[in-house]
Design a protein around this motif. Structure first.
Motif, short mmCIF file in Angstrom:
data_model
loop_
_atom_site.label_atom_id
_atom_site.label_comp_id
_atom_site.label_asym_id
_atom_site.label_seq_id
_atom_site.Cartn_x
_atom_site.Cartn_y
_atom_site.Cartn_z
N GLY A 1 -16.59 -17.00 -4.99
CA GLY A 1 -16.35 -16.61 -3.61
C GLY A 1 -15.62 -15.29 -3.49
N VAL A 2 -14.59 -15.10 -4.30
CA VAL A 2 -13.84 -13.85 -4.27
C VAL A 2 -14.70 -12.71 -4.81
CG1 VAL A 2 -11.81 -12.64 -5.16
CG2 VAL A 2 -11.63 -15.03 -4.46
N GLY A 3 -15.48 -12.98 -5.84
CA GLY A 3 -16.36 -11.95 -6.39
C GLY A 3 -17.38 -11.46 -5.38
N ALA A 4 -17.93 -12.38 -4.59
CA ALA A 4 -18.90 -11.99 -3.56
C ALA A 4 -18.25 -11.09 -2.52
CB ALA A 4 -19.47 -13.24 -2.90
N ALA A 5 -17.00 -11.38 -2.17
CA ALA A 5 -16.30 -10.53 -1.19
C ALA A 5 -16.07 -9.12 -1.75
CB ALA A 5 -14.97 -11.17 -0.81
N ILE A 6 -15.72 -9.04 -3.02
CA ILE A 6 -15.50 -7.71 -3.63
C ILE A 6 -16.82 -6.97 -3.75
CG2 ILE A 6 -14.66 -6.51 -5.69
CD1 ILE A 6 -12.76 -8.90 -6.13
N ASP A 7 -17.89 -7.68 -4.09
CA ASP A 7 -19.21 -7.05 -4.13
C ASP A 7 -19.57 -6.44 -2.79
OD1 ASP A 7 -19.65 -7.65 -6.79
OD2 ASP A 7 -20.74 -9.51 -6.37
N ALA A 8 -19.23 -7.15 -1.70
CA ALA A 8 -19.54 -6.65 -0.36
C ALA A 8 -18.75 -5.39 -0.02
CB ALA A 8 -19.26 -7.74 0.68
N MET A 9 -17.65 -5.15 -0.73
CA MET A 9 -16.84 -3.94 -0.51
C MET A 9 -17.24 -2.81 -1.45
SD MET A 9 -13.08 -5.72 -0.16
CE MET A 9 -12.26 -4.15 0.14
N GLY A 10 -18.31 -3.02 -2.21
CA GLY A 10 -18.76 -1.98 -3.12
C GLY A 10 -18.38 -2.22 -4.56
N GLY A 11 -17.86 -3.40 -4.86
CA GLY A 11 -17.59 -3.76 -6.25
C GLY A 11 -16.21 -3.41 -6.76
N ARG A 12 -15.35 -2.88 -5.90
CA ARG A 12 -13.98 -2.58 -6.31
C ARG A 12 -13.10 -2.52 -5.07
NH1 ARG A 12 -14.27 1.27 -10.11
NH2 ARG A 12 -12.00 1.46 -10.14
N PHE A 13 -11.78 -2.62 -5.28
CA PHE A 13 -10.85 -2.50 -4.16
C PHE A 13 -9.52 -2.00 -4.69
CE2 PHE A 13 -9.93 -6.62 -5.95
CZ PHE A 13 -8.56 -6.80 -5.77
N THR A 14 -8.67 -1.54 -3.77
CA THR A 14 -7.34 -1.04 -4.12
C THR A 14 -6.29 -2.02 -3.63
OG1 THR A 14 -8.06 1.27 -4.04
CG2 THR A 14 -5.68 0.84 -3.84
N MET A 15 -5.46 -2.47 -4.56
CA MET A 15 -4.37 -3.39 -4.25
C MET A 15 -3.08 -2.60 -4.06
SD MET A 15 -3.77 -6.80 -4.08
CE MET A 15 -4.55 -7.81 -5.36
N ARG A 16 -2.35 -2.93 -3.01
CA ARG A 16 -1.03 -2.34 -2.79
C ARG A 16 0.03 -3.22 -3.43
NH1 ARG A 16 -0.59 -2.03 3.44
NH2 ARG A 16 1.54 -1.41 2.91
N TYR A 17 0.99 -2.61 -4.12
CA TYR A 17 2.07 -3.34 -4.77
C TYR A 17 3.42 -2.80 -4.33
CZ TYR A 17 -1.02 -5.50 -8.30
OH TYR A 17 -1.98 -6.24 -8.93
N ALA A 18 4.41 -3.67 -4.36
CA ALA A 18 5.81 -3.27 -4.24
C ALA A 18 6.56 -3.91 -5.40
CB ALA A 18 6.42 -3.70 -2.91
N THR A 19 7.16 -3.10 -6.24
CA THR A 19 8.01 -3.61 -7.32
C THR A 19 9.45 -3.55 -6.83
OG1 THR A 19 6.50 -2.93 -9.07
CG2 THR A 19 8.81 -3.25 -9.67
N VAL A 20 10.12 -4.69 -6.82
CA VAL A 20 11.48 -4.79 -6.32
C VAL A 20 12.42 -5.19 -7.45
CG1 VAL A 20 13.05 -5.89 -4.68
CG2 VAL A 20 10.71 -5.34 -3.99
N VAL A 21 13.47 -4.39 -7.64
CA VAL A 21 14.48 -4.64 -8.66
C VAL A 21 15.75 -5.13 -7.98
CG1 VAL A 21 15.78 -3.61 -10.58
CG2 VAL A 21 13.53 -2.69 -9.96
N VAL A 22 16.36 -6.17 -8.54
CA VAL A 22 17.72 -6.57 -8.12
C VAL A 22 18.65 -6.04 -9.21
CG1 VAL A 22 19.28 -8.48 -7.62
CG2 VAL A 22 16.89 -8.59 -6.89
N ALA A 23 19.43 -5.01 -8.90
CA ALA A 23 20.19 -4.28 -9.92
C ALA A 23 21.69 -4.42 -9.68
CB ALA A 23 19.81 -2.80 -9.91
N ALA A 24 22.43 -4.65 -10.77
CA ALA A 24 23.88 -4.73 -10.71
C ALA A 24 24.45 -4.25 -12.05
CB ALA A 24 24.36 -6.14 -10.41
N ALA A 25 25.52 -3.46 -11.99
CA ALA A 25 26.14 -2.89 -13.19
C ALA A 25 27.29 -3.75 -13.67
CB ALA A 25 26.61 -1.47 -12.93
N ARG A 26 27.45 -3.86 -14.97
CA ARG A 26 28.56 -4.61 -15.58
C ARG A 26 29.86 -3.83 -15.37
NH1 ARG A 26 31.45 -8.29 -16.88
NH2 ARG A 26 31.59 -9.28 -18.91
N THR A 27 30.83 -4.46 -14.70
CA THR A 27 32.05 -3.76 -14.35
C THR A 27 33.28 -4.23 -15.09
OG1 THR A 27 32.44 -5.28 -12.51
CG2 THR A 27 31.24 -3.25 -12.02
N GLY A 28 33.25 -5.45 -15.64
CA GLY A 28 34.43 -5.97 -16.30
C GLY A 28 34.21 -7.37 -16.78
N ALA A 29 35.28 -8.05 -17.16
CA ALA A 29 35.17 -9.39 -17.70
C ALA A 29 34.74 -10.34 -16.60
CB ALA A 29 36.50 -9.84 -18.28
N GLY A 30 33.74 -11.20 -16.92
CA GLY A 30 33.26 -12.16 -15.94
C GLY A 30 33.72 -13.56 -16.30
#
Length: 243
Positions: A214-243
């Protein structure tokens, strides 16, 4: 993202006679996809992976890997400039994981788990929702959320990661960094990837075939390829002292 993580990491300030090669710990490294990107950026990388089969693949591709659950892993006196986890930190207890990261990070070292959230183009999204509802009517998955933009679905994971860091202490206030990008898939490339995603990994073979057709048929109808949008999200924290 790799460049920013390394820019925010301290390097070896305690040993000026040792070349300043960043040491990175890749938690839940799988087959080494993230580890190899940090290696390409000039880092020494150690992976920790509970699945011995995936660890073996990572080793074959040039990565050093310890086989263990991160919470149980013995660092054996090793320390690191950054601890990263690509699409894996949600499998780890957020407080226990942050405590283990605090134990192995050098002063100023960065804890930086991250996730990749994708958004289908509308035509592909509609086809995925339709076929998944038909083939998996009882699946505990909100297919509309999954396809229209999974960033919202990840926000609870970002919050849990940040709360675990705050609970342990010894880190700066967690920040979120977002990196937007796109990737073009051919029909075959996307259909090869779909069976590895959580919603489809346990489907019977006949049901999976129906989804892919089913998904393949939908991609075929779009010309056989598509562009996916991504967001890479980082949760970042620096080591500051004894925990």
């Amino acid at each position: 993202m790799v460049e920013r993580i390394l820019a925010e990491s301290p390097g070896r300030t305690d040993a000026p006679d040792i070349p300043d090669i960043p040491d990175v710990l890749d938690v839940g490294c799988g087959t080494g996809i993230v580890a190899r990107q940090f290696q390409a950026a000039g880092c020494r990388v150690l992976g920790v992976e509970p699945d011995a089969r995936m660890a073996d693949v990572a080793r074959q591709l040039g990565c050093e890997v310890d086989v263990a659950k991160f919470e149980d892993w013995d660092p054996a006196g090793r320390d690191f400039d950054a601890v990263v986890a690509g699409q894996a930190w949600h499998w780890i207890d957020p407080a226990a994981g942050a405590a283990k990261a605090a134990r192995v990070l050098r002063p100023g070292g960065l804890l930086a788990p991250f996730w990749n959230a994708f958004q289908f183009p509308p035509d592909v999204a509609e086809a995925v929702v339709e076929v998944c509802r038909r083939v998996m009517p009882d699946a505990p998955v909100n297919f509309e959320v999954m396809t229209r933009g999974s960033l919202d679905g990840y926000r609870a994971l970002f919050g849990k990661a940040a709360d675990g860091i705050r609970e342990v202490g010894g880190f700066s206030e967690p920040e979120q960094w977002q990196f937007d990008w796109e990737w073009s898939y051919t029909r075959d490339a996307w259909l090869d990837q779909m069976p590895t995603q959580g919603a489809f990994t346990r489907l019977p073979a006949a049901s999976l075939t129906e989804v892919l057709e089913g998904v393949g048929a939908a991609i075929d109808a779009m010309g056989g390829r598509f562009t996916m949008r991504y967001a890479t999200v980082v949760v970042a924290a620096a080591r500051t002292g004894a925990g």
